[in-house]
Design a protein around this motif. Structure first.
Motif, PDB file in Angstrom:
ATOM      1  N   LEU A 162      -3.186  -2.351  -6.799  1.00 53.85           N
ATOM      2  CA  LEU A 162      -1.841  -2.553  -7.343  1.00 53.85           C
ATOM      3  C   LEU A 162      -0.917  -3.162  -6.290  1.00 53.85           C
ATOM      4  N   ALA A 163      -1.068  -2.704  -5.055  1.00 50.94           N
ATOM      5  CA  ALA A 163      -0.243  -3.257  -3.977  1.00 50.94           C
ATOM      6  C   ALA A 163      -0.559  -4.733  -3.749  1.00 50.94           C
ATOM      7  N   LYS A 164      -1.840  -5.092  -3.831  1.00 49.29           N
ATOM      8  CA  LYS A 164      -2.225  -6.490  -3.639  1.00 49.29           C
ATOM      9  C   LYS A 164      -1.749  -7.360  -4.801  1.00 49.29           C
ATOM     10  N   LEU A 165      -1.874  -6.837  -6.027  1.00 46.31           N
ATOM     11  CA  LEU A 165      -1.448  -7.607  -7.193  1.00 46.31           C
ATOM     12  C   LEU A 165       0.060  -7.844  -7.193  1.00 46.31           C
ATOM     13  N   SER A 166       0.809  -6.902  -6.628  1.00 50.24           N
ATOM     14  CA  SER A 166       2.271  -7.043  -6.582  1.00 50.24           C
ATOM     15  C   SER A 166       2.749  -7.664  -5.280  1.00 50.24           C
ATOM     16  N   ASN A 167       1.794  -8.136  -4.460  1.00 48.41           N
ATOM     17  CA  ASN A 167       2.137  -8.724  -3.153  1.00 48.41           C
ATOM     18  C   ASN A 167       2.930  -7.754  -2.285  1.00 48.41           C
ATOM     19  N   GLY A 168       2.555  -6.482  -2.369  1.00 46.59           N
ATOM     20  CA  GLY A 168       3.167  -5.461  -1.536  1.00 46.59           C
ATOM     21  C   GLY A 168       4.517  -4.962  -2.015  1.00 46.59           C
ATOM     22  N   GLU A 169       4.948  -5.373  -3.214  1.00 44.17           N
ATOM     23  CA  GLU A 169       6.269  -4.962  -3.697  1.00 44.17           C
ATOM     24  C   GLU A 169       6.245  -3.586  -4.349  1.00 44.17           C
ATOM     25  N   PHE A 170       5.090  -3.144  -4.807  1.00 43.38           N
ATOM     26  CA  PHE A 170       4.991  -1.802  -5.376  1.00 43.38           C
ATOM     27  C   PHE A 170       4.898  -0.781  -4.245  1.00 43.38           C
ATOM     28  N   ILE A 171       5.807   0.170  -4.248  1.00 44.36           N
ATOM     29  CA  ILE A 171       5.748   1.283  -3.298  1.00 44.36           C
ATOM     30  C   ILE A 171       5.291   2.501  -4.089  1.00 44.36           C
TER      31      ILE A 171
END
Length: 225
Positions: A162-171
């Motif tokens: 999920l972090a990769k799919l959101s380019n690190g925007e998901f915390i």
């Protein structure tokens, strides 16, 4: 010998060649009443070939328009009241669907996950965003297990993806847990039922043997006295 490839192309294959030939035959009839009767009969035949495909009004309009199209709009008959004959070239053509050009970064999740991630990133309400991300994670875990049921998928793996799919925007909280729903095979249910059935039969037979042993013991005791 007449070959099908040498004959005229069928405009509407769902009716078959006979309906098209009947319409062509109706064009050759000079008597107005007979021609009208023949065409009305063709409409009935088309309804028997394709029964209940649409509502009665839509079906009637469709059949009459198809007959006129087969006759190249040269058929001199009177359609029922309310039926509007529209030439094929006058029908508006639907706009072509856009074909997806992007590539899925994680094919086992599918393109829909990337669209869901974009939708989640656009959310302003943080509470709703967290719940939506959890739903996405549940779907990802289910999709992964469906794609590879033998490989264990952890919640940590889903969080990283999920972090990769959101380019690190998901915390995402490391303690977040995801649930996968993978239906069991039907064979497993049958085995369970079969085992339960045999198990109950064995239990009954064991009870019968125990009862017989008790009776024999009682008889032996009576003989001693």
């Amino acid at each position: 010998m007449n070959y099908k490839s040498a004959e005229e192309a069928i405009l509407y294959p769902e009716y078959g060649r006979h309906v098209q030939n009947l319409v062509k035959y109706a064009l050759t009839i000079e008597d107005m009443e007979k021609r009208q009767s023949i065409v009305d009969g063709i409409i009935v035949l088309m309804g028997q070939i394709l029964p209940n495909t649409r509502s009665l009004e839509e079906q009637r309009d469709r059949f009459w328009n198809h007959i006129f199209h087969i006759a190249d709009y040269k058929l001199n008959v009177t359609p029922p009241e309310g039926v509007e004959i529209i030439r094929v070239e006058d029908h508006p053509k639907p706009s072509p669907l856009a074909y997806p050009t992007g590539s899925a970064r994680y094919r086992h999740y599918g393109m829909n996950v990337q669209e869901l991630v974009k939708k989640a990133l656009a959310m302003e309400d943080e509470e709703k965003k967290i719940e939506f991300v959890k739903i996405i994670g549940n779907y990802m875990k289910t999709a992964y297990r469906t794609w590879n049921s033998e490989h264990f998928v952890s919640d940590e793996m889903i969080i990283n993806d999920l972090a990769k799919l959101s380019n690190g925007e998901f915390i995402i909280d490391e303690d977040m847990r995801f649930v996968s729903v993978v239906p069991q095979a039907s064979g497993a249910k049958k085995v369970a039922k079969k085992g339960g059935r045999y198990g109950s039969t064995r239990t009954k037979s064991n009870n019968r043997s125990n009862n017989n042993n008790n009776r024999n013991n009682n008889r032996n005791k009576r003989k001693r006295y």
